[in-house]
Design a protein around this motif. Structure first.
Motif: not given
Lengths: 359, 188
Positions: B1-18
């Motif tokens: 099950m996808r946890s919202p926390g991991s989704l946010k984490q991944e999003f943040l990582k990639k966003w900062i990268m970009g």
């Protein structure tokens, strides 16, 4: 075996009352199997919708339908349980369609759960059709359990399926012959899907119904996801709410990105610098202060992407500083502290509270 | 099950990268440019977090990749280039097939609609037809909202909407917290 004898009998006589009695007997015998099915554990009704999204469609529909049917049918559990358990079987599209249709009939059949009485009455009364269908549906449901391993019966069931096409929907009158055939068909360990009268081909209409059921199930999910949609009834209004919600979310993204652009002269959001700024203002707490000196050296490094990869681990240790509102004695996985901070409570208010505490 | 926390984490990582990549390339940008870059990185990061499993994410990435300047950003956020190519291929073929399907459906509808006769009582027919028209209008609006929505049938549209709403929520949460954190940092 009884079921096969019953089927051959009904095959020959379409309209005899013997078929009725045989069917009644069959339905009585099936109660044992039904109880067996009831004892089978049902999957947990995951309340989170992301979980539902993860599931393949049939299981998601099951989870959707089981609370539905539970509310719809006040009376005996067998019907509800059968619906639940029917989805445990290997995902057979016919099964799904049938079960999907069942949910439609379930609403009509709240009062009519008497299995034994239905064969006699349904043949005469159009209003008793839901009865018959409810009765035959559960019987079919549990009889479909041996379904997959019984290909020999399929041929017979195909003929039954054709005859079943003549079975009417709950709103139309029914003929005795059609009733008989459909009732007798339930004895067969095969999935029967009934088509309503007046629909041209069975495959199209059945597929359409299954599709509509799928859509309704998803719409229910959406209703629960979007706040304030629960009380609204009617697809158009619910869709209105969903559209508004999506539009507002998109507008929020735009607004926030504008805000972020205004905050920084360069789009260089150094999470480290943010952490230092925050941690610099939070001076109390033993644990955080112990941790902070360790963090300072790392904090100086910024801008390098490779460094960032390492930063994430250190951010985890810094977490207690952020998660102080909720006592940080819990095992926090190496998550970004910013995120754990957000996800717990409203980040904006917490931020201001934290800062105010220091000042 | 996808946890919202991991989704946010991944999003943040990639966003900062970009964002980093954006900032490293250009030195002085106007507010609007910055905003566009921020939003773009955020959208791409959110879409890549789904790793091409959903139609809207593929559509978003594909539309972002169309611009030459943004392509690099997309590449970087997505990681290995092969992934991007795969996603592009998936989407392009899907779009072609879907558009053809839509066109054929429209032709069928037009031809069948002429022959269709109404059996129900006029009142019921009127109510149901009005309701259907309303629902159809709404679904059209929704299709325009969801990226890549024009190519989906109703069932997948609703599924995509579900996923899209969840992703948007996570995105908004992360952005809001980052914005407030940065603002506080600036004020201090």
């Amino acid at each position: 075996m009884e079921p096969e004898a019953g089927t051959t009998e009904t095959r020959s006589n379409g309209t005899t009352s013997d078929g009725d009695e045989a069917v009644a007997l069959e339905s009585l015998q099936f109660t044992d199997e039904i109880h067996r099915l009831i004892s089978a554990p049902s999957t947990d009704n995951a309340s989170s919708f992301t979980a539902l999204l993860e599931l393949p469609a049939p299981q998601a529909v099951e989870l959707l339908h089981s609370p539905e049917s539970a509310t719809l049918i006040a009376a005996p559990a067998p019907n509800v349980e059968d619906i639940k358990d029917s989805f445990h079987f290997p995902s057979n599209t016919g099964l799904i369609e049938r079960a999907a249709r069942f949910s439609v009939f379930a609403g009509d059949s709240i009062n009519n759960n008497n299995k034994t009485g239905s064969p006699e009455t349904t043949s005469n009364n159009s209003s008793a059709n839901p009865q018959k269908e409810v009765k035959s549906e559960p019987a079919e449901t549990e009889s479909s359990q041996p379904l997959v391993s019984d290909p020999t019966v399929e041929k017979r069931s195909m003929k039954r399926k054709d005859r079943e096409k003549k079975v009417k929907g709950s709103t139309k009158k029914s003929k005795t012959a059609a009733n008989e055939s459909s009732e007798d068909a339930e004895k067969l360990p095969y999935v029967h899907v009934r088509a309503r009268r007046g629909q041209a081909t069975d495959s199209h209409s059945l597929a359409e119904r299954a599709r509509r059921e799928k859509i309704n199930a998803r719409m229910k999910l959406l209703q629960e996801l979007v706040p304030g949609c629960n009380k609204i009834s009617g697809t158009a209004l619910v869709l209105d709410e969903i559209i508004n919600h999506v539009q507002s979310l998109q507008r929020q993204v735009e607004f926030l990105s504008m805000r972020l652009a205004a905050v920084n002269p360069r789009i260089d959001f150094n999470l480290d610098s943010i952490f230092t700024a925050e941690s610099g203002s939070l001076m109390d707490g033993n644990f955080p202060s112990m941790v902070m000196p360790l963090m300072w050296p790392e904090v100086q490094v910024n801008g390098n992407r490779q460094q960032y990869q390492q930063q994430w681990h250190f951010d985890a240790i810094q977490q207690p500083i952020w998660g102080r509102e909720e006592m940080c004695n819990n095992y926090i996985t190496p998550e970004n502290s910013l995120l754990s901070y957000d996800s717990s409570t409203n980040s904006a208010t917490l931020h201001s509270n934290q800062v105010k505490m220091e000042l | 099950m996808r946890s919202p926390g991991s989704l946010k984490q991944e999003f943040l990582k990639k966003w900062i990268m970009g964002l980093q990549r954006c900032s490293s390339s250009k030195n002085s940008m106007s507010v609007l440019d910055r905003k566009k870059a921020i939003k773009l990185s955020a959208d791409i990061a959110m879409a890549s977090a789904r790793k091409g499993t959903t139609c809207w994410s593929r559509a978003l990435i594909a539309s972002a990749s169309k611009g030459a300047s943004d392509k690099h950003l997309v590449e970087q956020i997505l990681g290995p280039e092969s992934e991007r190519l795969i996603l592009m291929k998936k989407f392009s073929t899907g779009a072609l097939v879907c558009s053809k399907r839509i066109r054929s459906k429209k032709i069928l509808k037009r031809s069948c609609g002429i022959r269709r006769t109404r059996k129900c009582a006029p009142q019921a027919a009127l109510a149901s037809s009005i309701a259907k028209r309303l629902v159809r209008k709404r679904t059209q609006v929704l299709k325009r909202l969801i990226p890549g929505g024009e190519f989906m049938n109703e069932v997948s549209l609703i599924e995509e909407t579900l996923d899209y709403i969840i992703s948007l929520r996570a995105q908004v949460d992360v952005m809001r917290s980052l914005a407030s954190a940065s603002e506080l940092m600036n004020h201090n």
